[in-house]
Design a protein around this motif. Sequence first.
Motif, PDB file in Angstrom:
ATOM      1  N   ILE A 258      22.901  64.066  78.183  1.00 18.41           N
ATOM      2  CA  ILE A 258      21.659  64.569  77.500  1.00 18.41           C
ATOM      3  C   ILE A 258      22.280  64.782  76.075  1.00 18.41           C
ATOM      4  CG2 ILE A 258      22.452  67.013  77.575  1.00 18.41           C
ATOM      5  CD1 ILE A 258      19.374  67.934  77.883  1.00 18.41           C
ATOM      6  N   LYS A 259      23.269  64.692  75.841  1.00 16.87           N
ATOM      7  CA  LYS A 259      23.732  64.699  74.356  1.00 16.87           C
ATOM      8  C   LYS A 259      23.561  63.312  73.734  1.00 16.87           C
ATOM      9  CE  LYS A 259      28.218  64.325  71.529  1.00 16.87           C
ATOM     10  NZ  LYS A 259      29.383  64.686  71.517  1.00 16.87           N
ATOM     11  N   TYR A 260      23.973  62.210  74.425  1.00 11.96           N
ATOM     12  CA  TYR A 260      23.885  60.759  73.844  1.00 11.96           C
ATOM     13  C   TYR A 260      22.436  60.232  74.229  1.00 11.96           C
ATOM     14  CZ  TYR A 260      28.803  61.054  72.671  1.00 11.96           C
ATOM     15  OH  TYR A 260      29.848  61.529  72.426  1.00 11.96           O
ATOM     16  N   ALA A 261      21.760  60.919  75.022  1.00  6.98           N
ATOM     17  CA  ALA A 261      20.302  60.387  75.312  1.00  6.98           C
ATOM     18  C   ALA A 261      19.258  60.851  74.135  1.00  6.98           C
ATOM     19  CB  ALA A 261      19.757  61.084  76.459  1.00  6.98           C
ATOM     20  N   GLY A 262      19.934  61.961  73.458  1.00  4.38           N
ATOM     21  CA  GLY A 262      19.067  62.494  72.092  1.00  4.38           C
ATOM     22  C   GLY A 262      19.957  62.366  70.765  1.00  4.38           C
ATOM     23  N   TYR A 263      20.847  61.429  70.821  1.00  5.49           N
ATOM     24  CA  TYR A 263      21.989  61.333  69.800  1.00  5.49           C
ATOM     25  C   TYR A 263      21.271  61.383  68.554  1.00  5.49           C
ATOM     26  CZ  TYR A 263      25.838  59.825  66.799  1.00  5.49           C
ATOM     27  OH  TYR A 263      26.244  59.789  65.477  1.00  5.49           O
ATOM     28  N   ARG A 264      21.811  62.122  67.601  1.00  7.60           N
ATOM     29  CA  ARG A 264      21.181  62.034  66.237  1.00  7.60           C
ATOM     30  C   ARG A 264      22.551  62.376  65.311  1.00  7.60           C
ATOM     31  NH1 ARG A 264      17.564  60.256  68.678  1.00  7.60           N
ATOM     32  NH2 ARG A 264      15.607  60.467  68.205  1.00  7.60           N
ATOM     33  N   GLN A 265      22.866  61.569  64.414  1.00  4.52           N
ATOM     34  CA  GLN A 265      24.181  61.880  63.955  1.00  4.52           C
ATOM     35  C   GLN A 265      24.252  63.130  62.924  1.00  4.52           C
ATOM     36  OE1 GLN A 265      27.338  59.265  60.980  1.00  4.52           O
ATOM     37  NE2 GLN A 265      25.101  58.886  60.533  1.00  4.52           N
ATOM     38  N   GLY A 266      25.363  64.164  63.420  1.00  8.96           N
ATOM     39  CA  GLY A 266      25.564  65.341  62.439  1.00  8.96           C
ATOM     40  C   GLY A 266      24.723  66.292  63.081  1.00  8.96           C
ATOM     41  N   GLN A 267      23.732  66.090  64.218  1.00  9.16           N
ATOM     42  CA  GLN A 267      22.908  67.330  64.648  1.00  9.16           C
ATOM     43  C   GLN A 267      23.436  67.735  65.951  1.00  9.16           C
ATOM     44  OE1 GLN A 267      18.708  65.871  64.793  1.00  9.16           O
ATOM     45  NE2 GLN A 267      18.986  64.955  62.545  1.00  9.16           N
ATOM     46  N   HIS A 268      22.669  68.570  66.539  1.00 12.21           N
ATOM     47  CA  HIS A 268      23.019  69.197  67.810  1.00 12.21           C
ATOM     48  C   HIS A 268      21.969  69.119  68.869  1.00 12.21           C
ATOM     49  CE1 HIS A 268      20.325  72.561  67.524  1.00 12.21           C
ATOM     50  NE2 HIS A 268      20.774  72.638  66.153  1.00 12.21           N
ATOM     51  N   THR A 269      22.440  69.161  70.226  1.00 15.65           N
ATOM     52  CA  THR A 269      21.244  68.753  71.085  1.00 15.65           C
ATOM     53  C   THR A 269      20.368  70.193  71.431  1.00 15.65           C
ATOM     54  OG1 THR A 269      22.939  67.542  72.064  1.00 15.65           O
ATOM     55  CG2 THR A 269      20.934  68.151  73.807  1.00 15.65           C
ATOM     56  N   GLN A 270      18.938  69.665  71.269  1.00 13.78           N
ATOM     57  CA  GLN A 270      18.193  70.857  71.453  1.00 13.78           C
ATOM     58  C   GLN A 270      17.618  71.327  72.822  1.00 13.78           C
ATOM     59  OE1 GLN A 270      14.464  69.681  69.216  1.00 13.78           O
ATOM     60  NE2 GLN A 270      15.304  69.894  67.345  1.00 13.78           N
ATOM     61  N   TYR A 271      17.742  72.674  72.917  1.00 16.39           N
ATOM     62  CA  TYR A 271      17.595  72.987  74.437  1.00 16.39           C
ATOM     63  C   TYR A 271      18.533  72.602  75.360  1.00 16.39           C
ATOM     64  CZ  TYR A 271      13.044  73.136  72.244  1.00 16.39           C
ATOM     65  OH  TYR A 271      11.740  73.252  71.470  1.00 16.39           O
ATOM     66  N   GLN A 272      19.724  72.262  75.159  1.00 12.45           N
ATOM     67  CA  GLN A 272      20.579  71.728  75.940  1.00 12.45           C
ATOM     68  C   GLN A 272      21.180  72.947  76.797  1.00 12.45           C
ATOM     69  OE1 GLN A 272      24.524  70.751  74.241  1.00 12.45           O
ATOM     70  NE2 GLN A 272      25.192  69.726  76.105  1.00 12.45           N
ATOM     71  N   MET A 273      21.454  74.149  76.093  1.00  9.29           N
ATOM     72  CA  MET A 273      22.369  75.012  76.968  1.00  9.29           C
ATOM     73  C   MET A 273      21.216  75.751  77.837  1.00  9.29           C
ATOM     74  SD  MET A 273      25.057  74.714  76.077  1.00  9.29           S
ATOM     75  CE  MET A 273      25.793  75.886  77.249  1.00  9.29           C
ATOM     76  N   SER A 274      19.894  76.061  77.563  1.00 10.76           N
ATOM     77  CA  SER A 274      19.150  76.763  78.597  1.00 10.76           C
ATOM     78  C   SER A 274      19.078  75.654  79.553  1.00 10.76           C
ATOM     79  CB  SER A 274      17.704  76.780  77.593  1.00 10.76           C
ATOM     80  OG  SER A 274      17.119  75.386  77.438  1.00 10.76           O
ATOM     81  N   VAL A 275      18.924  74.377  79.564  1.00  9.79           N
ATOM     82  CA  VAL A 275      18.976  73.578  80.662  1.00  9.79           C
ATOM     83  C   VAL A 275      20.346  73.664  81.515  1.00  9.79           C
ATOM     84  CG1 VAL A 275      18.601  71.174  81.694  1.00  9.79           C
ATOM     85  CG2 VAL A 275      17.270  72.153  79.552  1.00  9.79           C
ATOM     86  N   ILE A 276      21.383  73.720  80.705  1.00 10.10           N
ATOM     87  CA  ILE A 276      22.746  73.506  81.350  1.00 10.10           C
ATOM     88  C   ILE A 276      22.858  74.804  82.116  1.00 10.10           C
ATOM     89  CG2 ILE A 276      24.919  73.769  80.921  1.00 10.10           C
ATOM     90  CD1 ILE A 276      24.096  70.908  80.383  1.00 10.10           C
ATOM     91  N   PHE A 277      22.412  75.947  81.665  1.00 10.88           N
ATOM     92  CA  PHE A 277      22.535  77.308  82.325  1.00 10.88           C
ATOM     93  C   PHE A 277      21.668  77.230  83.761  1.00 10.88           C
ATOM     94  CE2 PHE A 277      20.782  81.433  83.566  1.00 10.88           C
ATOM     95  CZ  PHE A 277      22.122  82.268  83.417  1.00 10.88           C
ATOM     96  N   LEU A 278      20.385  76.699  83.554  1.00 14.49           N
ATOM     97  CA  LEU A 278      19.670  76.625  84.885  1.00 14.49           C
ATOM     98  C   LEU A 278      20.549  75.666  85.991  1.00 14.49           C
ATOM     99  CD1 LEU A 278      16.190  76.374  83.370  1.00 14.49           C
ATOM    100  CD2 LEU A 278      17.410  78.721  84.557  1.00 14.49           C
ATOM    101  N   LEU A 279      20.910  74.794  85.605  1.00 15.39           N
ATOM    102  CA  LEU A 279      21.599  73.573  86.590  1.00 15.39           C
ATOM    103  C   LEU A 279      22.720  74.145  86.959  1.00 15.39           C
ATOM    104  CD1 LEU A 279      21.030  70.298  84.623  1.00 15.39           C
ATOM    105  CD2 LEU A 279      19.681  71.131  86.423  1.00 15.39           C
TER     106      LEU A 279
END
Length: 313
Positions: A258-279
């Motif tokens: 999910i990080k590299y699916a939405g890769y943007r140089q110098g940014q962070h993955t939006q909504y990542q941790m909420s999805v990770i927590f549920l999984l």
Amino acid sequence: MLRAASFIAIIHIRRTLRIVAALGLFRAIFLLMLIIFGFISTLRPGMLPLQAALILSLIVQAHLTRKDHNLLTSLSINKPAFFIIIYSLITSPFLLLYLFLRDFNAFLILAGGLVLVALFNKPVNFRKRKLHISFPFIPADAWEWRAGLKNIWWVLILTWVVLVSFHRHYFLFAGSIIVFSLVAAGFQMYHESLSMIRALGLNSRQFLIRKIYLQLLLFLAIVAPAMISSMIIHPEGNTAMLMVILNSLLVQAFAVSIKYAGYRQGQHTQYQMSVIFLLNIAFAIPVLLPLPLFMLAIYLRRADLQLKTVLYA
């Protein structure tokens, strides 16, 4: 103070609803279904302490990262009593539920945790720690782990202190694996520069395989002591522990994808941790067991396409 706590609690609830609404209708419904299934699954006997611990972890995360210190100080309500009131109001449905079901372990975990969290009424600045530990044995291209472990090594030590102190409770070992999984996945939140990706000289698929391999290897390295200890001390729970480990491994691979699916140089993955927590808690909900694998298959392809676009742009 009660009136102020009620007002600010409503603000927090409304803000959470706006964040959920920003996900879109389909994602919001999907998230609601996950929450409902998770809540129902943890109503089983012996699972309520785990539910209380999960709720408490959300409160701790929100409390330690809050940005309203100056506002509350100017209003003269930046006090432990204020936070005890506001967090008690927010979690009151669960506290009443635990009392009604007479699960006093869950009640004490949540209520006691809220009181301890409320004692920290100042912002926590993790950058002021004087003790820094380097990890030269970690490969250079796993820079997320080097930076992450340098800042949160104390979380791993604290988790182990809890496990050693309460080793008779099997659910704590499973909970520690979830904590380690969340921490390791959190390392993947921030995106490195494009030059760091190109420096390896790998194509998109090779780079993705390399990152997933390192993530799984390093994750297994930090959970191996807890996993082995659990299998020795609580052999009757080996099947459940195996499910937790397998689910966590899929989550780690998904975190990279999910990080590299939405890769943007110098940014962070939006909504990542909420999805990770549920999984991470999908193993506790039978109907959701295939979900991490399904999500991984989707985002692996997206990550490969995104990396091709970035590398050959």
